[in-house]
Design a protein around this motif. Sequence first.
Motif, PDB file in Angstrom:
ATOM      1  N   TYR A 117       0.788  -1.232   0.000  1.00 32.19           N
ATOM      2  CA  TYR A 117       0.000   0.000   0.000  1.00 32.19           C
ATOM      3  C   TYR A 117       0.824   1.288   0.000  1.00 32.19           C
ATOM      4  O   TYR A 117       0.272   2.366  -0.198  1.00 32.19           O
ATOM      5  CB  TYR A 117      -0.960   0.002   1.194  1.00 32.19           C
ATOM      6  N   LEU A 118       2.133   1.190   0.216  1.00 37.13           N
ATOM      7  CA  LEU A 118       2.948   2.401   0.343  1.00 37.13           C
ATOM      8  C   LEU A 118       4.070   2.503  -0.678  1.00 37.13           C
ATOM      9  O   LEU A 118       4.913   3.396  -0.576  1.00 37.13           O
ATOM     10  CB  LEU A 118       3.539   2.482   1.757  1.00 37.13           C
ATOM     11  N   THR A 119       4.089   1.602  -1.667  1.00 37.04           N
ATOM     12  CA  THR A 119       5.092   1.689  -2.732  1.00 37.04           C
ATOM     13  C   THR A 119       4.406   1.618  -4.090  1.00 37.04           C
ATOM     14  O   THR A 119       3.288   1.091  -4.200  1.00 37.04           O
ATOM     15  CB  THR A 119       6.123   0.543  -2.646  1.00 37.04           C
ATOM     16  N   PRO A 120       5.053   2.112  -5.134  1.00 34.19           N
ATOM     17  CA  PRO A 120       4.495   1.973  -6.485  1.00 34.19           C
ATOM     18  C   PRO A 120       4.344   0.500  -6.854  1.00 34.19           C
ATOM     19  O   PRO A 120       5.108  -0.356  -6.398  1.00 34.19           O
ATOM     20  CB  PRO A 120       5.546   2.665  -7.366  1.00 34.19           C
ATOM     21  N   SER A 121       3.365   0.199  -7.691  1.00 32.17           N
ATOM     22  CA  SER A 121       3.074  -1.190  -8.059  1.00 32.17           C
ATOM     23  C   SER A 121       4.211  -1.849  -8.834  1.00 32.17           C
ATOM     24  O   SER A 121       4.303  -3.080  -8.873  1.00 32.17           O
ATOM     25  CB  SER A 121       1.785  -1.259  -8.877  1.00 32.17           C
ATOM     26  N   THR A 190      17.968   0.838  -3.692  1.00 34.48           N
ATOM     27  CA  THR A 190      16.544   0.537  -3.698  1.00 34.48           C
ATOM     28  C   THR A 190      15.731   1.687  -3.111  1.00 34.48           C
ATOM     29  O   THR A 190      16.273   2.542  -2.403  1.00 34.48           O
ATOM     30  CB  THR A 190      16.270  -0.757  -2.897  1.00 34.48           C
ATOM     31  N   ASN A 191      14.433   1.696  -3.408  1.00 38.89           N
ATOM     32  CA  ASN A 191      13.549   2.753  -2.915  1.00 38.89           C
ATOM     33  C   ASN A 191      12.597   2.277  -1.821  1.00 38.89           C
ATOM     34  O   ASN A 191      11.658   2.991  -1.461  1.00 38.89           O
ATOM     35  CB  ASN A 191      12.736   3.335  -4.070  1.00 38.89           C
ATOM     36  N   ALA A 192      12.838   1.069  -1.307  1.00 34.24           N
ATOM     37  CA  ALA A 192      12.001   0.555  -0.214  1.00 34.24           C
ATOM     38  C   ALA A 192      12.897  -0.190   0.764  1.00 34.24           C
ATOM     39  O   ALA A 192      13.724  -1.010   0.354  1.00 34.24           O
ATOM     40  CB  ALA A 192      10.926  -0.370  -0.749  1.00 34.24           C
ATOM     41  N   VAL A 193      12.739   0.105   2.050  1.00 33.71           N
ATOM     42  CA  VAL A 193      13.584  -0.511   3.077  1.00 33.71           C
ATOM     43  C   VAL A 193      12.702  -1.004   4.223  1.00 33.71           C
ATOM     44  O   VAL A 193      11.838  -0.277   4.716  1.00 33.71           O
ATOM     45  CB  VAL A 193      14.630   0.479   3.624  1.00 33.71           C
ATOM     46  N   ILE A 194      12.951  -2.241   4.634  1.00 30.61           N
ATOM     47  CA  ILE A 194      12.267  -2.833   5.782  1.00 30.61           C
ATOM     48  C   ILE A 194      13.309  -3.100   6.864  1.00 30.61           C
ATOM     49  O   ILE A 194      14.314  -3.775   6.613  1.00 30.61           O
ATOM     50  CB  ILE A 194      11.569  -4.154   5.414  1.00 30.61           C
ATOM     51  N   ALA A 195      13.071  -2.567   8.052  1.00 26.33           N
ATOM     52  CA  ALA A 195      13.975  -2.785   9.183  1.00 26.33           C
ATOM     53  C   ALA A 195      13.310  -3.715  10.184  1.00 26.33           C
ATOM     54  O   ALA A 195      12.187  -3.459  10.614  1.00 26.33           O
ATOM     55  CB  ALA A 195      14.333  -1.455   9.847  1.00 26.33           C
ATOM     56  N   PRO A 205      20.918   6.391   8.158  1.00 24.41           N
ATOM     57  CA  PRO A 205      21.449   7.741   8.379  1.00 24.41           C
ATOM     58  C   PRO A 205      20.347   8.786   8.341  1.00 24.41           C
ATOM     59  O   PRO A 205      19.380   8.661   7.581  1.00 24.41           O
ATOM     60  CB  PRO A 205      22.435   7.930   7.216  1.00 24.41           C
ATOM     61  N   ASP A 206      20.482   9.817   9.164  1.00 24.37           N
ATOM     62  CA  ASP A 206      19.485  10.890   9.249  1.00 24.37           C
ATOM     63  C   ASP A 206      19.780  11.948   8.196  1.00 24.37           C
ATOM     64  O   ASP A 206      20.016  13.115   8.513  1.00 24.37           O
ATOM     65  CB  ASP A 206      19.509  11.486  10.657  1.00 24.37           C
ATOM     66  N   ASP A 207      19.752  11.544   6.928  1.00 22.35           N
ATOM     67  CA  ASP A 207      20.184  12.386   5.815  1.00 22.35           C
ATOM     68  C   ASP A 207      19.093  12.402   4.753  1.00 22.35           C
ATOM     69  O   ASP A 207      18.841  11.387   4.092  1.00 22.35           O
ATOM     70  CB  ASP A 207      21.490  11.837   5.235  1.00 22.35           C
ATOM     71  N   SER A 208      18.440  13.547   4.567  1.00 24.05           N
ATOM     72  CA  SER A 208      17.318  13.645   3.640  1.00 24.05           C
ATOM     73  C   SER A 208      17.719  13.319   2.206  1.00 24.05           C
ATOM     74  O   SER A 208      16.910  12.813   1.423  1.00 24.05           O
ATOM     75  CB  SER A 208      16.702  15.049   3.700  1.00 24.05           C
ATOM     76  N   ARG A 209      18.960  13.578   1.850  1.00 20.44           N
ATOM     77  CA  ARG A 209      19.409  13.306   0.481  1.00 20.44           C
ATOM     78  C   ARG A 209      19.363  11.809   0.170  1.00 20.44           C
ATOM     79  O   ARG A 209      19.154  11.416  -0.984  1.00 20.44           O
ATOM     80  CB  ARG A 209      20.821  13.832   0.280  1.00 20.44           C
ATOM     81  N   LEU A 210      19.555  10.988   1.174  1.00 22.09           N
ATOM     82  CA  LEU A 210      19.541   9.537   0.983  1.00 22.09           C
ATOM     83  C   LEU A 210      18.154   8.932   1.172  1.00 22.09           C
ATOM     84  O   LEU A 210      17.888   7.823   0.697  1.00 22.09           O
ATOM     85  CB  LEU A 210      20.512   8.872   1.958  1.00 22.09           C
ATOM     86  N   LEU A 211      17.274   9.650   1.853  1.00 21.50           N
ATOM     87  CA  LEU A 211      15.990   9.091   2.271  1.00 21.50           C
ATOM     88  C   LEU A 211      14.805   9.539   1.412  1.00 21.50           C
ATOM     89  O   LEU A 211      13.795   8.834   1.346  1.00 21.50           O
ATOM     90  CB  LEU A 211      15.711   9.487   3.723  1.00 21.50           C
ATOM     91  N   LYS A 212      14.918  10.673   0.777  1.00 21.33           N
ATOM     92  CA  LYS A 212      13.783  11.282   0.087  1.00 21.33           C
ATOM     93  C   LYS A 212      13.218  10.382  -1.013  1.00 21.33           C
ATOM     94  O   LYS A 212      13.949   9.777  -1.790  1.00 21.33           O
ATOM     95  CB  LYS A 212      14.198  12.621  -0.513  1.00 21.33           C
ATOM     96  N   GLY A 213      11.872  10.289  -1.045  1.00 21.83           N
ATOM     97  CA  GLY A 213      11.188   9.574  -2.115  1.00 21.83           C
ATOM     98  C   GLY A 213      11.156   8.066  -1.961  1.00 21.83           C
ATOM     99  O   GLY A 213      10.785   7.356  -2.897  1.00 21.83           O
ATOM    100  N   LYS A 214      11.492   7.582  -0.787  1.00 21.13           N
ATOM    101  CA  LYS A 214      11.534   6.139  -0.564  1.00 21.13           C
ATOM    102  C   LYS A 214      10.482   5.710   0.462  1.00 21.13           C
ATOM    103  O   LYS A 214       9.908   6.541   1.171  1.00 21.13           O
ATOM    104  CB  LYS A 214      12.932   5.716  -0.088  1.00 21.13           C
ATOM    105  N   CYS A 215      10.260   4.405   0.551  1.00 18.41           N
ATOM    106  CA  CYS A 215       9.328   3.839   1.528  1.00 18.41           C
ATOM    107  C   CYS A 215      10.122   3.188   2.651  1.00 18.41           C
ATOM    108  O   CYS A 215      11.068   2.430   2.394  1.00 18.41           O
ATOM    109  CB  CYS A 215       8.433   2.790   0.857  1.00 18.41           C
TER     110      CYS A 215
END
Length: 320
Positions: A117-121, A190-195, A205-215
């Motif tokens: 529900y939170l990533t592109p198909s 990748t654009n989706a990460v599960i922890a 990392p708390d870095d918007s450049r690495l995190l933006k646009g991902k799930c």
Amino acid sequence: MLVLQNELMGDLLSFSEVIEEVENAMIAYEKQEVIVPLRMHIEKGKNTMICMPAWGDHYFANKLVNVFPANRDKNLPVNIGALVLNDAETGEALALMNASKITALRTGALGAIGIKYLTPSDTSSFGLIGCGVMGLHLAAMTCTVRKISTVHYLHRSESGAARLTAFMQSYFPEVAIEASYSSEELLGKTNAVIAATPSPVPVLPDDSRLLKGKCFISIGSFKPSMQELPDEVFKLAGRLFMDSEDARVEPGDCINPVKKGILKETDLLTIGKLITKEASVDVQQTTAYKSAGMAVYDLFVAQAMYERAVQSNKGTQVAF
């Protein structure tokens, strides 16, 4: 009473059926058709016992699950315990099940529903941080809801890598399993990460450049002292989806963004509202989801397993 062992339970329902049952539980929760008290935690040192009851239309269940982090070094499940399924009309104990397997299956489904529900198909890869039992089931379930070509995992140990590779080859041999040796490297692939870790501090990392646009999906944290996702994820997403309202007061990933003023209470929504279409989300933007687990998911998976076992004459009947 019917006793269902770990090995049998994994064969009773397909991954798709487990995911369907968890989605059904989410809908029932949104419609307030189930009774789910706040679970009880008892802690001693680093170990935790959790009591998780839930009551539905035809069955009720209570899962006693124990979280013992040191079991990882003893080649034992970190999550271990038992679930008792009862008849909701008579109170009769119907089945005794391995709680570790129930937990692994429904947790895998909860993570996969986040991806669904939170990533592109057309999402074709994801990153996995944590290759324990939960991580294995999260990987397999995610490959059930998306046509995944590559699983990128954060390499921490050879044993974890071997477990993940063997597990995935048994279910999805066509999927490539590739190691990353830092969270920065993982985010670049990748654009989706599960922890799925018990980490008390963010694993990214708390870095918007690495995190933006991902799930981003957090599975492992279950105490206020635990937070898997960095603050910047919540700033970018602007909202946080949860698997239950109870999550507001349990894991640090839900508590801390509100406490710090990054999110408001109204910015926290249950993911079930996406299923019922009471809410919507732009999956092209940064999205975040926190699964803390809830007893109703155990109940729905357990009752489906019980009915399938009875139909197929599986399990061991014992006098009780």
